[in-house]
Design a protein around this motif. Structure first.
Motif, short mmCIF file in Angstrom:
data_model
loop_
_atom_site.label_atom_id
_atom_site.label_comp_id
_atom_site.label_asym_id
_atom_site.label_seq_id
_atom_site.Cartn_x
_atom_site.Cartn_y
_atom_site.Cartn_z
N ALA A 1 0.80 -1.15 -0.12
CA ALA A 1 -0.03 0.10 0.11
C ALA A 1 1.06 1.20 0.12
CB ALA A 1 -0.91 0.09 1.35
N PRO A 2 1.54 1.60 -1.19
CA PRO A 2 2.54 2.84 -1.18
C PRO A 2 1.80 3.96 -0.56
CG PRO A 2 2.46 1.48 -3.39
CD PRO A 2 1.12 0.95 -2.39
N GLU A 3 0.71 4.33 -0.70
CA GLU A 3 0.18 5.56 -0.19
C GLU A 3 0.02 5.56 1.28
OE1 GLU A 3 -3.39 2.66 -0.61
OE2 GLU A 3 -1.50 3.24 -1.79
N MET A 4 0.39 4.74 1.99
CA MET A 4 0.31 4.60 3.47
C MET A 4 1.80 4.45 4.05
SD MET A 4 -2.85 4.33 4.27
CE MET A 4 -2.95 3.63 6.02
N ALA A 5 2.68 4.35 3.04
CA ALA A 5 4.08 4.24 3.63
C ALA A 5 4.50 5.34 4.49
CB ALA A 5 5.17 3.92 2.22
N THR A 6 4.19 6.67 4.04
CA THR A 6 4.54 7.86 4.91
C THR A 6 4.22 7.92 6.24
OG1 THR A 6 4.81 9.07 2.89
CG2 THR A 6 4.91 10.21 4.73
#
Length: 293
Positions: A262-267
Protein backbone atom coordinates in the motif's frame (compact mmCIF):
# COMPACT_ATOMS: atom_id res chain seq x y z
CA UNK A 1 11.24 -19.93 -4.54
CA UNK A 2 8.21 -18.08 -5.84
CA UNK A 3 8.49 -14.58 -7.25
CA UNK A 4 6.23 -13.16 -4.52
CA UNK A 5 8.39 -14.58 -1.73
CA UNK A 6 11.59 -13.39 -3.41
CA UNK A 7 10.13 -9.90 -3.86
CA UNK A 8 9.05 -9.81 -0.21
CA UNK A 9 12.53 -10.79 1.01
CA UNK A 10 14.16 -8.16 -1.22
CA UNK A 11 11.76 -5.56 0.11
CA UNK A 12 12.62 -6.67 3.65
CA UNK A 13 16.31 -6.12 2.92
CA UNK A 14 15.48 -2.69 1.50
CA UNK A 15 13.71 -1.92 4.76
CA UNK A 16 16.78 -2.98 6.73
CA UNK A 17 18.95 -0.68 4.58
CA UNK A 18 16.54 2.21 5.15
CA UNK A 19 16.40 1.31 8.84
CA UNK A 20 20.20 1.33 9.03
CA UNK A 21 20.29 4.98 7.90
CA UNK A 22 17.53 5.82 10.38
CA UNK A 23 19.40 4.01 13.16
CA UNK A 24 22.66 5.88 12.65
CA UNK A 25 20.81 9.21 12.39
CA UNK A 26 18.47 8.66 15.34
CA UNK A 27 21.39 7.36 17.40
CA UNK A 28 23.07 10.77 17.22
CA UNK A 29 19.84 12.42 18.33
CA UNK A 30 19.24 10.05 21.24
CA UNK A 31 22.85 10.18 22.48
CA UNK A 32 22.74 13.98 22.68
CA UNK A 33 19.35 13.98 24.40
CA UNK A 34 20.06 11.03 26.68
CA UNK A 35 23.42 12.32 27.89
CA UNK A 36 23.02 16.09 27.68
CA UNK A 37 19.26 16.54 27.93
CA UNK A 38 19.34 18.65 24.75
CA UNK A 39 16.66 18.25 22.09
CA UNK A 40 18.64 19.08 18.95
CA UNK A 41 16.12 20.33 16.41
CA UNK A 42 18.98 21.13 14.00
CA UNK A 43 19.78 17.41 13.71
CA UNK A 44 18.03 17.09 10.35
CA UNK A 45 19.79 20.15 8.97
CA UNK A 46 23.15 18.74 10.08
CA UNK A 47 22.22 15.44 8.38
CA UNK A 48 21.65 17.45 5.20
CA UNK A 49 24.91 19.37 5.58
CA UNK A 50 26.71 16.05 6.07
CA UNK A 51 25.32 14.88 2.71
CA UNK A 52 26.48 18.09 0.98
CA UNK A 53 29.89 17.89 2.67
CA UNK A 54 30.29 14.27 1.58
CA UNK A 55 29.30 15.13 -1.99
CA UNK A 56 31.66 18.13 -2.11
CA UNK A 57 34.60 16.22 -0.65
CA UNK A 58 33.96 13.27 -2.94
CA UNK A 59 33.98 15.56 -6.00
CA UNK A 60 37.04 17.46 -4.69
CA UNK A 61 39.12 14.34 -4.03
CA UNK A 62 37.61 12.18 -6.75
CA UNK A 63 36.79 9.50 -4.19
CA UNK A 64 33.55 8.69 -2.40
CA UNK A 65 35.57 7.10 0.39
CA UNK A 66 37.30 10.34 1.35
CA UNK A 67 33.92 12.04 1.48
CA UNK A 68 32.56 9.23 3.67
CA UNK A 69 35.53 9.46 6.03
CA UNK A 70 36.05 13.21 6.26
CA UNK A 71 32.50 14.61 6.19
CA UNK A 72 31.40 13.13 9.57
CA UNK A 73 34.66 14.31 11.15
CA UNK A 74 34.38 17.86 9.82
CA UNK A 75 30.67 18.22 10.53
CA UNK A 76 31.21 16.65 13.96
CA UNK A 77 33.82 19.35 14.62
CA UNK A 78 31.29 21.95 13.45
CA UNK A 79 28.84 20.45 15.94
CA UNK A 80 31.41 20.87 18.71
CA UNK A 81 31.69 24.53 17.76
CA UNK A 82 27.88 24.85 18.00
CA UNK A 83 27.94 23.26 21.46
CA UNK A 84 30.78 25.48 22.69
CA UNK A 85 29.43 28.76 21.35
CA UNK A 86 25.65 28.31 21.65
CA UNK A 87 24.39 25.22 23.49
CA UNK A 88 26.72 25.38 26.50
CA UNK A 89 25.17 28.64 27.67
CA UNK A 90 21.78 26.93 28.03
CA UNK A 91 22.68 23.98 30.27
CA UNK A 92 20.63 23.97 33.44
CA UNK A 93 17.82 25.99 31.88
CA UNK A 94 14.48 24.82 30.55
CA UNK A 95 14.63 22.07 27.90
CA UNK A 96 12.67 24.47 25.66
CA UNK A 97 15.61 26.88 25.39
CA UNK A 98 18.03 24.65 23.44
CA UNK A 99 15.06 23.28 21.47
CA UNK A 100 14.11 26.76 20.29
CA UNK A 101 17.71 27.72 19.64
CA UNK A 102 18.41 24.65 17.50
CA UNK A 103 15.06 25.10 15.74
CA UNK A 104 16.15 28.56 14.63
CA UNK A 105 19.63 27.29 13.80
CA UNK A 106 18.14 24.65 11.49
CA UNK A 107 16.43 27.37 9.42
CA UNK A 108 19.69 29.32 9.19
CA UNK A 109 21.59 26.25 8.02
CA UNK A 110 18.98 25.25 5.44
CA UNK A 111 18.71 28.75 3.99
CA UNK A 112 22.50 29.07 3.94
CA UNK A 113 22.81 25.86 1.93
CA UNK A 114 20.01 26.98 -0.40
CA UNK A 115 21.84 30.26 -1.08
CA UNK A 116 25.15 28.50 -1.81
CA UNK A 117 23.97 25.41 -3.70
CA UNK A 118 20.47 26.33 -4.85
CA UNK A 119 17.20 24.51 -4.20
CA UNK A 120 17.47 21.80 -6.85
CA UNK A 121 18.51 18.30 -5.96
CA UNK A 122 22.07 17.21 -6.81
CA UNK A 123 22.79 13.57 -7.69
CA UNK A 124 25.27 11.83 -5.37
CA UNK A 125 27.07 9.22 -7.52
CA UNK A 126 27.38 5.72 -6.10
CA UNK A 127 31.04 4.68 -5.78
CA UNK A 128 32.08 2.53 -8.79
CA UNK A 129 32.96 -0.42 -6.54
CA UNK A 130 29.37 -0.57 -5.28
CA UNK A 131 27.47 0.04 -8.51
CA UNK A 132 25.08 -2.68 -9.62
CA UNK A 133 23.40 -5.58 -7.91
CA UNK A 134 24.51 -8.76 -6.21
CA UNK A 135 22.89 -12.16 -6.73
CA UNK A 136 21.93 -13.41 -3.26
CA UNK A 137 20.45 -16.63 -4.57
CA UNK A 138 16.95 -15.46 -3.70
CA UNK A 139 17.07 -12.34 -5.84
CA UNK A 140 19.22 -9.41 -6.88
CA UNK A 141 19.94 -6.66 -4.38
CA UNK A 142 21.89 -3.37 -4.79
CA UNK A 143 25.48 -3.66 -3.66
CA UNK A 144 25.44 -0.18 -2.16
CA UNK A 145 22.56 -0.97 0.18
CA UNK A 146 24.31 -4.10 1.40
CA UNK A 147 27.35 -1.92 2.08
CA UNK A 148 25.21 0.52 4.09
CA UNK A 149 23.86 -2.32 6.25
CA UNK A 150 27.36 -3.71 6.86
CA UNK A 151 28.94 -0.32 7.63
CA UNK A 152 26.21 0.67 10.08
CA UNK A 153 26.62 -2.69 11.84
CA UNK A 154 30.36 -2.04 12.22
CA UNK A 155 29.79 1.51 13.50
CA UNK A 156 27.26 0.25 16.04
CA UNK A 157 29.69 -2.38 17.28
CA UNK A 158 32.52 0.15 17.66
CA UNK A 159 30.19 2.62 19.38
CA UNK A 160 28.93 -0.04 21.79
CA UNK A 161 32.46 -1.17 22.66
CA UNK A 162 33.53 2.44 23.20
CA UNK A 163 30.59 3.46 25.38
CA UNK A 164 30.14 0.23 27.33
CA UNK A 165 33.57 -1.41 27.54
CA UNK A 166 36.13 1.39 27.68
CA UNK A 167 37.31 3.91 30.26
CA UNK A 168 36.23 6.73 27.94
CA UNK A 169 32.72 5.30 27.83
CA UNK A 170 32.65 5.00 31.62
CA UNK A 171 33.58 8.69 31.99
CA UNK A 172 30.95 9.72 29.41
CA UNK A 173 28.17 7.73 31.07
CA UNK A 174 29.15 8.88 34.56
CA UNK A 175 29.36 12.49 33.41
CA UNK A 176 25.86 12.26 31.95
CA UNK A 177 24.44 10.86 35.21
CA UNK A 178 26.22 13.05 37.76
CA UNK A 179 28.41 15.81 36.31
CA UNK A 180 29.01 17.40 39.73
CA UNK A 181 30.68 14.27 41.12
CA UNK A 182 32.79 13.94 37.99
CA UNK A 183 33.99 17.53 38.39
CA UNK A 184 34.90 16.80 42.01
CA UNK A 185 36.93 13.84 40.76
CA UNK A 186 38.86 16.15 38.44
CA UNK A 187 37.15 15.38 35.13
CA UNK A 188 36.67 18.33 32.79
CA UNK A 189 32.95 17.79 32.23
CA UNK A 190 32.85 20.54 29.61
CA UNK A 191 35.11 18.46 27.38
CA UNK A 192 32.86 15.43 27.90
CA UNK A 193 29.77 17.38 26.83
CA UNK A 194 31.69 18.78 23.86
CA UNK A 195 32.68 15.29 22.73
CA UNK A 196 29.15 13.91 23.15
CA UNK A 197 27.56 16.66 21.08
CA UNK A 198 30.24 16.33 18.42
CA UNK A 199 29.66 12.57 18.29
CA UNK A 200 25.91 13.04 17.87
CA UNK A 201 26.37 15.53 15.05
CA UNK A 202 29.03 13.35 13.41
CA UNK A 203 26.59 10.42 13.36
CA UNK A 204 23.96 12.65 11.73
CA UNK A 205 26.50 13.65 9.07
CA UNK A 206 27.44 10.00 8.50
CA UNK A 207 23.77 9.21 7.98
CA UNK A 208 23.56 12.03 5.44
CA UNK A 209 26.55 10.77 3.45
CA UNK A 210 25.20 7.21 3.42
CA UNK A 211 21.75 8.40 2.34
CA UNK A 212 23.17 10.58 -0.46
CA UNK A 213 23.55 7.91 -3.17
CA UNK A 214 20.09 6.51 -2.32
CA UNK A 215 18.38 9.88 -2.89
CA UNK A 216 19.27 13.25 -4.36
CA UNK A 217 21.00 15.75 -2.10
CA UNK A 218 18.85 18.83 -1.52
CA UNK A 219 18.31 21.46 1.19
CA UNK A 220 15.01 19.93 2.33
CA UNK A 221 16.25 16.35 2.74
CA UNK A 222 16.77 16.80 6.47
CA UNK A 223 13.15 17.70 7.24
CA UNK A 224 11.68 14.23 6.74
CA UNK A 225 14.72 12.59 8.31
CA UNK A 226 14.30 14.74 11.42
CA UNK A 227 10.68 13.60 11.75
CA UNK A 228 11.73 9.98 11.23
CA UNK A 229 14.57 10.29 13.75
CA UNK A 230 12.24 11.72 16.39
CA UNK A 231 9.73 8.94 15.76
CA UNK A 232 12.50 6.35 16.15
CA UNK A 233 13.73 8.03 19.33
CA UNK A 234 10.23 8.13 20.84
CA UNK A 235 9.44 4.52 19.89
CA UNK A 236 12.75 3.23 21.23
CA UNK A 237 12.64 5.33 24.39
CA UNK A 238 14.17 8.76 24.93
CA UNK A 239 17.89 8.40 25.51
CA UNK A 240 18.00 4.64 24.92
CA UNK A 241 20.72 3.55 22.49
CA UNK A 242 19.38 0.01 22.22
CA UNK A 243 15.92 1.47 21.67
CA UNK A 244 17.18 3.64 18.80
CA UNK A 245 18.66 0.59 17.06
CA UNK A 246 15.57 -1.61 17.48
CA UNK A 247 13.10 1.16 16.64
CA UNK A 248 15.10 2.33 13.62
CA UNK A 249 14.99 -1.14 12.10
CA UNK A 250 11.30 -1.48 12.97
CA UNK A 251 10.43 1.80 11.26
CA UNK A 252 12.58 1.11 8.19
CA UNK A 253 11.14 -2.36 7.68
CA UNK A 254 7.57 -1.14 8.30
CA UNK A 255 7.89 1.66 5.73
CA UNK A 256 9.41 -0.68 3.15
CA UNK A 257 6.91 -3.50 3.60
CA UNK A 258 3.88 -1.21 3.61
CA UNK A 259 5.21 0.49 0.45
CA UNK A 260 5.12 -2.93 -1.22
CA UNK A 261 1.43 -3.50 -0.55
CA UNK A 262 0.00 0.00 0.00
CA UNK A 263 2.41 2.72 -1.22
CA UNK A 264 0.07 5.54 -0.22
CA UNK A 265 0.30 4.43 3.42
CA UNK A 266 4.10 4.19 3.60
CA UNK A 267 4.63 7.72 4.88
CA UNK A 268 2.19 7.50 7.77
CA UNK A 269 2.91 3.97 8.98
CA UNK A 270 5.72 5.13 11.25
CA UNK A 271 3.39 7.56 13.02
CA UNK A 272 0.81 4.82 13.46
CA UNK A 273 3.52 2.58 14.90
CA UNK A 274 4.58 5.34 17.29
CA UNK A 275 0.98 5.85 18.42
CA UNK A 276 0.54 2.13 19.16
CA UNK A 277 3.80 1.96 21.13
CA UNK A 278 2.96 5.06 23.17
CA UNK A 279 -0.49 3.69 24.01
CA UNK A 280 1.01 0.45 25.27
CA UNK A 281 4.25 1.77 26.77
CA UNK A 282 4.37 5.59 27.07
CA UNK A 283 8.10 5.68 27.86
CA UNK A 284 8.95 3.79 24.68
CA UNK A 285 10.12 0.23 24.18
CA UNK A 286 13.38 0.60 26.11
CA UNK A 287 12.75 3.86 27.95
CA UNK A 288 12.63 4.11 31.74
CA UNK A 289 10.16 6.35 33.56
CA UNK A 290 11.81 9.34 35.12
CA UNK A 291 15.08 8.82 33.27
CA UNK A 292 16.45 10.12 29.99
CA UNK A 293 19.36 7.70 29.72
Amino acid sequence: MTMDLSLTIMQLLSGIALGAVLVITALGLTIVFGMLGVVNFAHGALFMIGAYAGLYLASLTGSFWWGLLLAPILIGAFGMLIEFVLIRRLYGRSVDDPLLLTFGLSYILVEGVRIVFGSDGIPFPTPPQLVGVLDLGIGFFPRYRLFVIALVAVVLLVLWLTLEKSRIGLIVRAGARDPTIMQVLGVDIGRVWLAIFGLGVGLAALGGVLAGPMRSVNPEMGSLVLAEAFVVTVIGGLGSIVGAVVAGLMVGISISMVALFAPEMATIVMFALMAVVLLIRPQGLFGVRGRTA
